[in-house]
Structures are given as C-alpha cells and as structure tokens.
Design an enzyme around this catalytic site. Structure first.
Site, PDB file in Angstrom:
ATOM      1  N   TYR C 136      26.769  46.555  56.294  1.00  0.00           N
ATOM      2  CA  TYR C 136      27.783  47.364  56.246  1.00  0.00           C
ATOM      3  C   TYR C 136      27.788  48.895  55.498  1.00  0.00           C
ATOM      4  O   TYR C 136      27.756  49.746  55.997  1.00  0.00           O
ATOM      5  CB  TYR C 136      29.295  46.587  55.822  1.00  0.00           C
ATOM      6  CG  TYR C 136      30.376  47.561  55.557  1.00  0.00           C
ATOM      7  CD1 TYR C 136      31.021  48.122  56.613  1.00  0.00           C
ATOM      8  CD2 TYR C 136      30.792  47.616  54.395  1.00  0.00           C
ATOM      9  CE1 TYR C 136      32.120  48.930  56.277  1.00  0.00           C
ATOM     10  CE2 TYR C 136      31.856  48.433  53.891  1.00  0.00           C
ATOM     11  CZ  TYR C 136      32.368  49.135  55.124  1.00  0.00           C
ATOM     12  OH  TYR C 136      33.464  50.176  54.542  1.00  0.00           O
ATOM     13  N   ARG C 174      36.932  43.786  38.348  1.00  0.00           N
ATOM     14  CA  ARG C 174      36.096  44.825  39.037  1.00  0.00           C
ATOM     15  C   ARG C 174      36.977  45.941  39.646  1.00  0.00           C
ATOM     16  O   ARG C 174      36.805  47.177  39.498  1.00  0.00           O
ATOM     17  CB  ARG C 174      35.057  44.116  40.206  1.00  0.00           C
ATOM     18  CG  ARG C 174      34.464  45.133  40.935  1.00  0.00           C
ATOM     19  CD  ARG C 174      33.734  44.588  42.118  1.00  0.00           C
ATOM     20  NE  ARG C 174      33.080  45.535  43.106  1.00  0.00           N
ATOM     21  CZ  ARG C 174      33.694  46.211  43.957  1.00  0.00           C
ATOM     22  NH1 ARG C 174      34.674  45.615  44.560  1.00  0.00           N
ATOM     23  NH2 ARG C 174      33.050  47.208  44.739  1.00  0.00           N
TER      24      ARG C 174
END
Lengths: 266, 266, 266, 266, 266, 266
Positions: C136, C174
């Site tokens: 991707y 994150r």
C-alpha cells in the site's frame, strides 16, 4: 637525512611503529619511544623507553621535539582499566605535554573502528558521527576529541589517521575494503607532518581499491595518493553468492568481527 | 507512586542529582546512589553509596533496576586522573553493568561542553561533530560514544542529555542562551525514560528562549516541551553595544569561559 | 458558497472523503465521486459514481473541473491486483485526465506509510527517500512519482499530503505522534487548493503535538497551521518504562504495526 | 562454471537480457526466463517461458534459485495497462516470490529515467528524490520502492541498477554522458551478485566518461570499476556552439527526448 | 536615553530610515545621515548630510561612532551607474571607513531580493546561494560579500538583514509571506546591535506568519522574536483557486513582480 | 577553423587573454577586444579596442557574436573606483549587451579569490557561500551574481570559471594546490562554450593535483579533464615540518597572501 627537526614516534615497538621507524628514519631525525623495550637506535634516531600514562614521563620524552607521531596504545579490545591507562590517559598526556613544550603538530593513530558500526554499503567520510564497534574504538573517539580540543583551544594542529588494516597484504574479503600497505601508511604519516596547514584533520589510512568504504575528500589538502591497491589481491579471495550464512555482524558492519557481540573484552 | 519498576539515579548527591531525586520520586520507585553520603531515603526510594569506578560495585548497584539515569561524574574541569576515574571508567562501568543486568535504557547526563567550541552565532544540532571545550567536555564525548556503542552492539537504548546551565535562573548574558530550569530538566529526563522508543538519542537539555543556540529537532520524538523560558530574565541583564572588551573566548564560543585558554585543569 | 470554480473530490464515500465533503462544501462547488454509492448531493454539490481505473470514466468525471482532490484508493494493505487497479492505475488515470482536460492542480491523498520504515527516533521531512512499510505504501510512492512527473512534464501542480492517522482523536501511543484531526486535514486540503503556487509539494497531514515525527518545513508556503494538538490526549495513554516487550516493529518504526512482518497482504 | 548456486535471469530474451545471458553463463548456473520465446539453453543454463504478472508462475520459476537478476519489463513508454502488468505487478510478484522461496538477493533492472527530469548540469547520486520522465520511469520508481520494502521488512537484499544507455557504443551527444557497455553492465550485475553485503543499494549502470552526470559513490562497496569509457567516442560527435535550436527538453534534461512533452504513451 | 555610545544611521531620510530613527532614538545616541536633507535632529540625535560614495565623506561621518546601521542606497531597480555609486561604492566606503575608524559592528540593510529567484514553494535559509532577481538584488549580494570580507579579514562583525516588505501592513497575497512591521524591523536592528556576538550573520527581516518562506534559524543567537504576524491580514486578501492566469514570475518566484522580465531598469 | 560562429573574447590583451587567443583561434572565429591596444589580428580573428564600462561600447562590440568569453577586468586588488568601473560596471554591461543582442552563452572569468577565506584544510565546491579575500574577490562575487540573474531572468547560460593560478608552472607550495596550466584553462573555456547545456554553472579552473582544494563535481557535465598535474612540480618545493613561522593567513587560507590584512588596496 633531513636537517630540519626531530619527530617523536610513540608506540615505536609496536607492529605499525616498527614499520614507521623504517619509513621515517631516512626522512627525518627520529626519537622513538615505547613502553616496551626497543631495538637499538639506528642512524639519525634516538630511543627512549617511557610510560606515557605518567604525565611527567610524557613531558620529558616530548621535550625538544618539533612534531609527534602518536601511535602508542593498545590496538585491540581490552578491559577498561587497561584502555584507560594506555589509550585514554596516555593520549591526553601526549597532547598536554605537546602544549607545554610548544610542539605545534601531532599525528594521531586513530582507527577505522571509530566508525565500525556503519554498514558496509554506506560510504563514510570525516563528517560521519562516531559509531565505534568496541571500547577500543570508543577510546579513539576520545583521542580524536582531545586532538580537536587542543586545536580549538591551544592551536596545536593534528591529523587523526583512522588506520584500516595495516598488513603486508589483504588476507580476507573484508580487507579488500580496509587494507593499507605499510608504505602507503608511511607516506600518509609523512604528508601529515609536512603539509603546510592541517588544522584538525581526520584522514582515513587506507590504500586504493574499488571496494573501499571510506571517502578521504576531507583530507585532500594532505596531498596523499596511495601507491598500492587492494584490488590486485581480489582474485585470491573466493567469491560466493549471497547466502544465509553470511549474515552476521562481521559481514554487515565495517568493523567486521569486532562489531560482533561476542567480541567484547574478556 | 508508579507501580511499574525501579530507576537507578547515579550522582544523586550532586547539585543536579538532588533536584532529580525530588522530581522523580513522585513518579517512580527510585534507587539513588552517589560516591558521597546521601540524604536519607524518602518514600519510594532506597539509597546506596557506591563508587562506580569499581566495576563490581557498579554491577551490584545496577542489579534489579529497569532503567538508569546516570548523572554521576565530575561536573567541571579536573586533572586527567580524576576525570578518568569518575567520568571515563565509571561511565563505561555503568553501561557494562546495564548490559550484564539486562537493563534496556540509560539516560546519560552529558553536557553542552561537548560542543563548546562552536561559535555562538552558529546553530548546533545533534549531528554536529563534537568540539569539546575542556577535558571534561571530551570525557562526555567518550560517554556518548560508549552509549552509542552499547546501542549498536547490545541494543541498550540511551538518551544523552547535553545539559545546559542548570540553575534556578539565568545569572548572566550567556545563560540567556543556555539556561535549563530544574523542572524542565526533570521533565526531559522523565520523557527520556518513558518515550516508547529512543534508540541512541542526543538531546539538548535547555529551557525555551529566543537566544538558544541549540536545535533539538533530533529529539522531537521524546515529546519534551520546556515550560520555562529564559527570556523573562533578559531585562535583568545589562545590554551593551559591541565593544572591544567583549572579544574573548567567553563571548565568542558557546562554552563561554570554559573555552578560554586559562580555564585548563590546574 | 464560493463562485470561482468546481473541485472534483474522488473517494468521496470513504472515511476521509465523507469528512472532506462536509468541510469543503461550504467553501467551493464540489463534484463528489466514488466507486461506491454516494450519499445524495447537498447544496453546491453534484455526485457521480465512477470507476477511475477506467481511463474513459476518469476523463469523463474530470471534464469541466478546475482542480482535483484525489482521495480514492484502497487505504490499507491488499493484494497486488487490487492495489494495481485502485491505487496505481486509477491514480495515473486521474493525472492523465487532468492533463487532457487542462486542470492545473491536483491534491493527492498520499500516506505516512511511504516513510513507515524510518525509526521513530528520526525526524523525517519531505526530502527523505521513500521507505514504504507495505505494498500500500509503495503504491503511494508511485502516486507521488506520477504527481512529480505531471508537474515536471506538463506543468500540473500538486500537493501530495502524507496523511497521518485521521481520526476523531488519538487512541494509542503511536497516534500521539501521527494524529490528524478532520478539521486540520480539511484545512490543509483547502490551503493546498488556494495557495498561489505549490509546484510539486509534499506535505505531512498531521495535527500539532510535541511527539510528532514529521517536519513540514518544505510545505511552509501553504500557510497551514494546525488547530488541534495531540498532546491534550496524552494523559489518557498509559506510560510505561522501556521494557523487553516493547521491542517489535510496531514500536520501532513510524509505520507502527504496518511495518511488522505479519502485516502482509493476505 | 561456478559450482555454488543458480541465478534466475528474467527478461532473458530482451536486448539486455540476451547480453547478460552471454556474460553470466560462464560464471554461474543460469535459469533464463522471458514471456517471449527464448533461444535454446546452452551449457550450464536452463530456460523457462513464464509470464511474471501471474503470481503463481512467478513463484514457480523462482523456486530453487539462490539469487535473481530481474530484467523483465517493458523498456520504454507504454500505456498504463501494459506498464501495470509487465512492470508494476510483475516486479512485485518477483519480490514476493523471492520472499516465499527464501531467496536472499535480487538485482533489479531500474533505469536512469527515474531521475530523467534533473537538468544535465546537475550531478545526481543515489540520494536524489525520484523525478521520472515517463510513466515507464515512474514504474521503476515503484520497483525501487518495492525493493526497499522487501529489504526493510523481509531482509531481502537488492541492488537497483539505474541502467543508462546500454549499447555497443554511444551514438549521439547525450549518450556520451549515459552510455554503458554491455561488458560493464555485465560486470556490475556480477558484482551486485557476489558483493558480501549490499543492503538496499542503488547503483548507476554507466561506463566511465568525463561527461557522466551520475555519482556512484553510494555503490562503492560493490567494487565495480568500468572498463569502458565513453570519451573515446567523443570525436565522432559534432560539437556546436550553444544555439537557439538546442533549447528543448531533449538537451535540458538528463532523460533526453523522453522528457519532452510529445514523448507520451500513444 | 542610553549612555553607552553612538550609532550612525545611514539612509536616515529614506522610508525605512525615518522609522528606524523613531525606533532607535529612545534607545541610543544617534547620528543620522543621508544624501538628502534630513528632518531636524531630536533629543539625543545629531544629523549630518553626506554622500557616502565619496570615501572621505564616509570617513568623516563614521568618525567617533561605536556602531553603524547602514540603510543608505537605492531601494529599487535602477541603471547600473546609479546602483554602482549608491549601493556598490557607498557600501564599500562605509565598511572601509568603519575599519579605518575602529568601528566593530555594522548592521547592513540587505534585501530579500538577493534570493528573489527561489520559487515560493522552497524554504530558504541563510545557506542558500544568492539568486538575485534584479541588479538591485545583485548589488546587495555584493554588499553582503563585502560584509563577510571585513569580518574575515578585519574582524568587523556584521548582521546583513534581508528586509522583506517593510510596510504598515501587507497589501497583497505575496506580502502575507514577506511583510515586516516597522516595529519588528526596529527590534531586529536593535538586537543586531546589542547581541553579544554576531560574527557575520545573515538574518531575514520578516514578521511572523504561517506563509513565510524564510527560515531564520541561522540568526537565532540574535534573540529576535517578531511581535507582529501577517496572518491577521489574510482574511482581507481574496483567495482564488489555482488558475491559468496566475502563472507568471510574480507568483512563481519569491521576488514577485521584480522577477518578471519586464521589471528591468529603464 | 570552425565554420559555426563567432566568439567575443574580452580582456584579450591581458595575461590570460593572450593565451586564450592562441588557444581558441584554431577552433573558432574570434573577435578579440581589450581596453588596451591589441596585437594585430591573425587568421580568423578580428580585433576591436573597447571600454566595456561604456554601455554603448559594450553593445557595439557584442553585436553579431554567438557567445562571449568575458575575461576583462582588473585581476588584482585595486581601489574601489577602479574596481567599480572595470569589474562591476563592465561585467554588468557585458551581460546586458548579451541580452540585448540575443547572445545565449557567456563564459565569465571569475577567480578562486571568491572563496579565498576558506581554510586550506577544507574542501570547497560550487555550493560554498562566497568568502572573498579582497575587494577584487568581492567584485567577482558580484559578477557571478549577475551571471545567475541573467540566467534566471533572461535565459542566458553562463559558466563562471573560478580561475586558480594561471601560470606556466607552479612556483611555490600554495600553487601546488591552485595551479592551472594555460592549455587546461583553454580546454575548460572551450568545453564551456560547446557543452550542450550549462545553465548557470560554477567551475573551478584548476589542473589536476593531489593537493587541490576544490571539488569540481558540480561541473562534471562540462566533460573537462585536466591534462596537466601540479604534482610533478612538487619535488622542486622545499618541504618543512610545521613551524611557528608558517602561521600567517598566507598559509592558513586558500587565498594565500591575498587573505592577509596588509594586502589591502593602497
């Protein structure tokens, strides 16, 4: 025999020191020193036995010379106490003695192991941050920092030579990238002594060769051109396709086996 | 009181160590150590007296902790024998002990004096080559090299904090550029302990301020934002036009008076 | 409602597309398209269903617009055949159609996963070489290359927005580094449309926050200033000392779990 | 004939593939494949006809080899459907098959057209951001991104060779800068296969010559030294003073005529 | 009124000079000079009419001051003879006179037009090579080179301020990127005079704003923080989608209309 | 004798101009001009006496040529009035006349003294900021800025050759680093005229030699390879160990004695 001064060579009984004695003796008056016993002096040379970790001894042996080639030190991994004495303290003492005696230039035997943790596929020059592969390598980072300090603070010029694999010839694949012949190393030391101006230079001590990892462009002003080339020994090395077996630090990093975990000081 | 582990704080009786004890105690279980006598432990703290230049002592004090904040060391210029013991050997011992004990992160108290010979008009970040202004500064270059070595070779993460002028407030013009408040330094140490991943980070320990010389962009992942700003003390400093008198190393270099020739170890 | 032109929004039925429809509708006449069914058009909007992997369909939907916001594409890892159709071919078709129709600017929805294999302790800007963490991500590298090609060859300006984590709020550690609020992303798209000159710009689509890894200085001319800041959600996340458990790719690399080996396309 | 493994050569019926077959056959066991019919195998070679855009076919042809030289693909501008199949999908399939089969190194035939939009007066090295001059060039940007992905994620080493103008000799002024002889290209492929460690290397496939635009210093570890030099053909080219006529993209950009607007896919 | 010295302000009758007189008068004793007639001196000020293209006149007006703010010169495109006299020769004379008189610092009014040919989508800092957009801009490149020469050769410190658009407020879209308020410019001049050490600094004279193209990090040691922000005037400017009409040099380059071909000197 | 155009050579009666006349006459039709009397024209040459500080004279002498080699100017330190006329104004006039006449390329005789204040131990390339060592050097910085301006604004290509020490042979240690033979300089000028595309190139005019300080990689597209090497004269120079006497600017800086304070214009 040159008439213009005396150079102190430390570590003169070591593997590299012995070769430098031979190389430099025809070119300059030499004072050779080591912590070990030395061969008898030859023409144009005097020899002094001295422990540079003693600041007074360092001052004494430095007195009266015009330049210093500082090659003394443990040339491999070792326990911190030994490294501290022979590499950290002794190197500082040499520079401090140079300052006290008014010596204006020092050539310092550093090592490629200050950048031993760069991967072999990366070209490295003098602006790369240190990535030592051993405590030994870290001790040379300290030595280079001391060299820079004495230049910035006291105007003592220096050339830190990150010596590759000083050998009669390369004996394995890694050394096709790192080999320096003794005459090339001698020539580089000589050029470091006589170049008109060096400031605080970092140079790689390496012969020519298509596989070399190190870019010496920041030392171009030394006018050093290697005469020897590692490539002519390449045919002797067995080439192999990339294989699972060849994945360890010894292949991955410029420091070779020194970068492997098990290579620590005993 | 946190429940998730113990942090060893070395140099805990020093000027900075004392403040870090206060700052960290409410956040984490603390083992505080120093070569000097320590104040009695407080809640969530144990204290141990220990000489880190002894490798066995270092191993002993490190045993059982989850992370280390290594602030021990001589914080000023000193003779090489003292620097070797307290800064060079002790720091190596701490990292070696961390490796032996499986400790995964070390926060190391480095200093702005590793770059003290950069001129004040140059912005400096973590990629600048070391230019120490003292043997003290060079000893911290060694410490940073050891930190990098243990990361590359053994996977021990570290944050080397190049501490500026840790004081209650700036007291001269230079400190308008270098001041770090104790709470900002505490916060930076804390963020260095808890950031999810730090690799081998170099950070400047400095509060905010328009005159700051140091660029902390390479430490952005720590998420440290200073709460204090040196500018609010600027009005207290007398400004003067550039003058002949203000030409010495103390004004020219970031290391300030430490970069002056006369600042050598006695 | 603006009077000065029509913008094509592709991927308008997707998670981000839906939010951009809301954001842009008050500002500009909108033609919204998707391969999926779309909500009915609202004021100042028309909707068209279209498969952009068909070049004729792409040409048809592009005809008559003044600028394009190309958000269509598979937004996660997928098999190569699907990625080829929806991300590689469709993106090329959109730019080719823009060229054929004389459209002068395209805003392209790229992703932070084009640099997902940089370690979290490294600050990354627009000059970093691509290090995608997935097929991707590699498909977006291709899209950015196509954008650059159409600028260099045909003078079509573009802004490639490397979108972080577009969410209502960060939900894990994150995302404290990667979160972009929908209104900040909308504002960045808008500024990309109306900035006087953008050439071939690469911008990071990220809100403010002290833990952000990305340096947007190469996109300063857009005049984008985030209104939201991830830091205000930091307290919700449990902080932990560095630990053995936290060593996987998901912590080490900016791409997070996408950089883990097991994250491959099924 | 080497005894140490088998190398898969894709695109073996193409212009470059044919020459590489000749070059590599004496050095290594070869499995040659192409979507087109192949000449009969010669000593130490097997041939397989295979469409690499089919993932199963790719897996099948890769099974059992030790390394891959992937030269298959359309070597010129073409419509997106053809490029997608032959260059984008096929290249991904080759790397995915290598991963599935445990192959540890891939040499990928990339092209100078990934940087074709840099002006000829700019020296370009491996750190330059892609600026492809064609969809073909953009497809190779994707291939290089895939190579990097499989290195970062799966540890498959690769050398992406940005091939210049592979010809018997340069035939116009531009090729004095871009020419690579077949034996130099063969040697570079060979060195890419046997160098001890390559990580994810980008190399320019170009012979020597004073007019070369590309800096191969990031590939120095391959130990590749061109034997041929474009300069000896310079006298055959007519030199002319700068003139109004010589202003088009074909002279301005490194991609030459491929950078011209009219060079689009039909 | 300060008690510590006198500053010479040249170009004191010009648009910027008038504002600087107002700003500096309360802070320092001022000697204001211009080739044109000046308003009568105010408290703490003396005025002198002087043609700086005459070296003796320059020496005379410089005598006795402690620092110089050199703003004199033609502030727009003009024929070479006028530029030579007012910008090239006069600026050299000012520095030569400063050297003769022992003046230790000069603040030089340079211009953003020394980098006017950088595209607006590129962030530019002090390390960018000059790309002037006019002969006027080239004359300031010369002035900056002279400033550097007198620093390197004679130890005269200087701050070259690349002044943006000094106006009461921005009046068009370009000025949202370039505007500097008079009070911010005054503050920057003041900080340039009193910063402890400046060497040969290059600073951008620009207020804050999200659209600013210039990175002032190399001037951080001045401690200048703009108080004004161009963004608050953004709403007054009409935004428009990218359009064919907006393609000329005035939009493409940082120099705006000055970068257009027709902007040459008459 | 070439049949394809006429080149104007300015400064044709100067030391370098005379040699270039000889070198270029066999290659191209030459119009040689100088402010001084010229030797009579030879085959394929016409001569014109002309003062280029007069714009009309410049226009007249430029009319009808295809390219210009502009070597006129005072080649040493001189008072500002002389430098302004001969170097600043004349150079601008030459470029303005080229623009008026539709000339498409100018080779400009710049000097190594534009970077004369870099220390000799630093490698310098075309991206180094100017650090002139004299007003003469600063005048060439202006000339290079004008060259860049006419390229950016009017599409006139240029090669600025930073000429080293043009001599029959090196005569002192510094010239081992800076020497350019006349035939190498002639070849570089020729290549600058006939290279297909040069944009605004900066090249160092220097022969080969191991001590060279300058990196010509940004001029690689010119295809210039020196035939002469300063090293073969090295043996003639007396080498000496670093000594107290060798500390002045003449040894420290690349500009040599020109960088010394006393070298100012009388």
């Amino acid at each position: 025999m040159s008439s213009f001064g005396t150079v102190l060579l430390t570590g003169a009984a070591g593997k590299i020191g012995l070769r430098l004695r031979e190389f430099l003796r025809p070119l300059i008056r030499l004072r050779s020193t080591d912590i070990l016993a030395l061969d008898p002096p030859r023409d144009g040379e005097e020899t002094v036995r001295c422990d540079l970790s003693d600041p007074l001894a360092a001052r004494s042996v430095v007195a009266g010379v015009d330049a210093i080639v500082h090659m003394a030190g443990i040339p491999r991994e070792a326990p911190i106490e030994q490294i501290a004495s022979a590499n950290l303290i002794a190197t500082y003492n040499v520079f401090a003695a140079a300052h006290a005696a008014g010596v204006k230039r020092v050539v310092f035997g550093s090592t490629n192991h200050v950048v031993g943790f760069y991967p072999v596929e990366q070209s490295v020059d003098a602006s790369a941050l240190p990535r030592p592969d051993t405590l030994y390598g870290a001790s040379k980072v300290f030595g280079e920092a001391v060299a820079r300090l004495f230049w910035d603070k006291h105007g003592i010029e220096s050339v830190c030579i990150r010596i590759g694999s000083a050998l009669d010839k390369p004996t394995n694949v890694r050394q096709l990238s790192t080999w320096v012949s003794y005459r090339d190393l001698g020539e580089l030391v000589w050029r470091s002594l006589v170049a008109p101006r060096v400031g605080a230079t970092i140079a790689y001590g390496v012969s020519a060769g298509s596989r070399c990892w190190w870019n010496n462009s920041a030392a171009g002003h030394l006018g050093f051109i290697p005469k020897d080339n590692a490539d002519r020994f390449a045919a002797e090395m067995t080439e192999a396709l990339a294989s699972e077996e060849a994945r360890g630090p010894a292949v991955v990093f410029q420091g070779g086996p020194w970068a492997a975990d098990g290579y620590d000081a005993a």
